[in-house]
Design an enzyme around this catalytic site. Sequence first.
Site, PDB file in Angstrom:
ATOM      1  N   HIS A 142       0.844  -1.184   0.000  1.00  0.00           N
ATOM      2  CA  HIS A 142       0.000   0.000   0.000  1.00  0.00           C
ATOM      3  C   HIS A 142       0.880   1.235   0.000  1.00  0.00           C
ATOM      4  O   HIS A 142       1.089   1.860  -1.021  1.00  0.00           O
ATOM      5  CB  HIS A 142      -0.952  -0.044   1.208  1.00  0.00           C
ATOM      6  CG  HIS A 142      -1.864   1.142   1.296  1.00  0.00           C
ATOM      7  ND1 HIS A 142      -2.229   1.703   2.500  1.00  0.00           N
ATOM      8  CD2 HIS A 142      -2.471   1.861   0.341  1.00  0.00           C
ATOM      9  CE1 HIS A 142      -3.029   2.725   2.260  1.00  0.00           C
ATOM     10  NE2 HIS A 142      -3.193   2.832   0.966  1.00  0.00           N
ATOM     11  N   CYS A 168      -0.472   0.467   9.652  1.00  0.00           N
ATOM     12  CA  CYS A 168      -0.713   1.819   9.111  1.00  0.00           C
ATOM     13  C   CYS A 168      -2.152   1.969   8.630  1.00  0.00           C
ATOM     14  O   CYS A 168      -2.878   2.856   9.052  1.00  0.00           O
ATOM     15  CB  CYS A 168       0.254   2.130   7.979  1.00  0.00           C
ATOM     16  SG  CYS A 168       1.918   2.475   8.568  1.00  0.00           S
ATOM     17  N   HIS A 169      -2.594   1.086   7.715  1.00  0.00           N
ATOM     18  CA  HIS A 169      -3.920   1.252   7.140  1.00  0.00           C
ATOM     19  C   HIS A 169      -4.706  -0.044   7.105  1.00  0.00           C
ATOM     20  O   HIS A 169      -5.644  -0.189   6.344  1.00  0.00           O
ATOM     21  CB  HIS A 169      -3.811   1.849   5.731  1.00  0.00           C
ATOM     22  CG  HIS A 169      -3.014   3.112   5.704  1.00  0.00           C
ATOM     23  ND1 HIS A 169      -1.682   3.141   5.384  1.00  0.00           N
ATOM     24  CD2 HIS A 169      -3.347   4.386   6.018  1.00  0.00           C
ATOM     25  CE1 HIS A 169      -1.220   4.382   5.485  1.00  0.00           C
ATOM     26  NE2 HIS A 169      -2.210   5.159   5.867  1.00  0.00           N
ATOM     27  N   GLY A 170      -4.270  -1.017   7.912  1.00  0.00           N
ATOM     28  CA  GLY A 170      -5.080  -2.212   8.101  1.00  0.00           C
ATOM     29  C   GLY A 170      -5.049  -3.230   6.976  1.00  0.00           C
ATOM     30  O   GLY A 170      -5.961  -4.049   6.862  1.00  0.00           O
ATOM     31  N   SER A 171      -4.026  -3.201   6.128  1.00  0.00           N
ATOM     32  CA  SER A 171      -3.949  -4.220   5.075  1.00  0.00           C
ATOM     33  C   SER A 171      -3.599  -5.569   5.700  1.00  0.00           C
ATOM     34  O   SER A 171      -2.895  -5.632   6.706  1.00  0.00           O
ATOM     35  CB  SER A 171      -2.884  -3.828   4.044  1.00  0.00           C
ATOM     36  OG  SER A 171      -3.272  -2.663   3.369  1.00  0.00           O
TER      37      SER A 171
END
Lengths: 222, 421
Positions: A142, A168-171
């Site tokens: 990402h 960071c962004h839940g990947s």
Amino acid sequence: MADLAHGKPGAGAALSGGHGAASRRDFLTIAGNAIAAVGAACVAWPFIDSMNPSADVLAAGAPVDIDLSHVQPGQQIVVLWRSRPIFIVNRTPDLLKTLQDTKDISLLSDPDSDVLQQPGYAKNWNRSIQPQYLVLVGICTHLGCIPSFMPQANSVSPGWLGGYFCPCHGSRYDLSGRVYSGVPAPYNLPVPPYRFVSKTVIRIGENPPDGGDFSLDSIEQI
Amino acid sequence: MSGTPSTVRTNNRLVKWIDTRLPIFSFMQDAAMDYPEPRNLNYWWNFGSLAGIMLVIMIVTGIFLAMQYTPHVDHAFNSVERLMRDVNYGWLLRYLHMNGASFFFIVVYIHIFRGYYYGSYKEPRELLWMLGVLILLLMMATAFFGYVLPWGQMSYWGATVITNLFTAIPVIGNPIHTWLLGGFAVDNPTLNRFFSLHYLLPFVIAGVVGLHLIALRQHGSNNPLGIAVKGPQDQIPFHPYYTIKDMFGLGVFLIIYAIFVFELPNALGDPQNYIQANPLQTPSEIVPEWYLLPFYAILRSIPDKLIGVLAMFAAIFILFLLPWLDTSRVRSSYFRPIHKWVFWLLVIDVVALGTVGAHRPEGAYIVVGRIATFYYFLHFIVLLPLIGWFERPLPLPESIAAAVTKKSGVPSASAQPGAAE
């Protein structure tokens, strides 16, 4: 004498020969500007190229050897290669079994590793040369964070079989670095070129003798 | 369309559209194309634009060098060596910058002597001149800070000697010295602040150059005859006449610059600076870069610490007073039979000082250094005011147009743009 027209203050050369046949001056102007553009590009190149990786940086990217005999079953170690974190996991048979869970595979975005994110010799269900040892570039596809290693079942959410979770962004990725659908990361985690130099030592940055010329420069995204 | 329509000469509708809202194109047209210049500028007038181009070259190469440089006493020297060996074209960037400093000073010194010969500092251009002297001072400071950065032996000991000049100041000298260094000797804090200032000052110079140009535009360029422009018959537009003249001069200049960068890159430097700084060993001879040698010679010629330092700074600051020290009302030395020759005495004197500065202060060099130092101040403080009073200048031509057309043998009434009203 049209050539003297520019003697009047303000009448620039650019205005002469505006209409009609191309004049000698038009030719000289265009040729002169073209040479100037080539010269400017030649001058710009050393400046641009100086920002590329220097010889010492490239030398520091030489292959590194890692001894796997100290990696316990279920343990992940992280080594640096070319300033990037490389994940190495000793996967137990139980962990490997999660990679073949059909229900879980249906949630993956690219379960067969069709996108070029790994060398040909790691394009298989476990994304590795020896299924026991997973080797990944630990950088989320990402926006470049380092995903956390979460091997415990249900540790991220109910039904979680173990894998990677990017803070960071839940990947989310499974234990072979395959990305789940519905998360921001678009691609599976990259597999670097590597080979076994002995039973327990791998060399990161070098393909196996019959492994082609894979390099991270050619993959979809790091 | 309401308001003032664009005056830019183009058929390009996008350019016209932008220019009506943001008149950058008409500004460039007025400033770099239509701008009227005296028609008789010779090649000595190229050096102003050359200095501007050198400033740009120094800033651009400097920005790229700073990407590779480490301002730390343990790493600075090695980061420069890495730049020379490992970074793509790093050697080129560094040699352009290193030799660029020398060529910047060559260009600026010629520019200053041109201004001196043709009286370009005289009323109403006093502030234009003084801003130029300020630029010279800033350049010297920038060059000094830059020379410290590679952290070689000359860097270190040059920095030590120059910062010690401040200890000559009575009472507060020592605290000032410690404050400048950020320690008790030249060390890491010194290197860090010098790097910061070396990056800052070129942009300050660029700002003062802007003021220099505003002051220049107020009364226009001086010219070899030193007489005022009386009308359009004395002028020609900047483009194409001086754009092409500047470009040609630039080409010649860049060839010489390139010969040094590619063939003689270390000819103007000191080999001592390829030895890493060693605070426990002073090199047998400390010399500044060539462009500071005349002032260094003045410093060494005076056997008293405080007076020597004051004399060195006075040698530069006296240039601020030049517009008032020169009492002659005639600008160009072309019409000044005595000053024309005295000018060359100053040139010889400065070259002599530079030579003395490059050698150990022994024997004849001490004598020559003292005579040349004495003459330097005599020239500005005594000769210049006196010559202005006693000299009988040659008659000035009635106008630039009259002078240039007579010289070239062209009858003034024919074929000269703007001559016929």
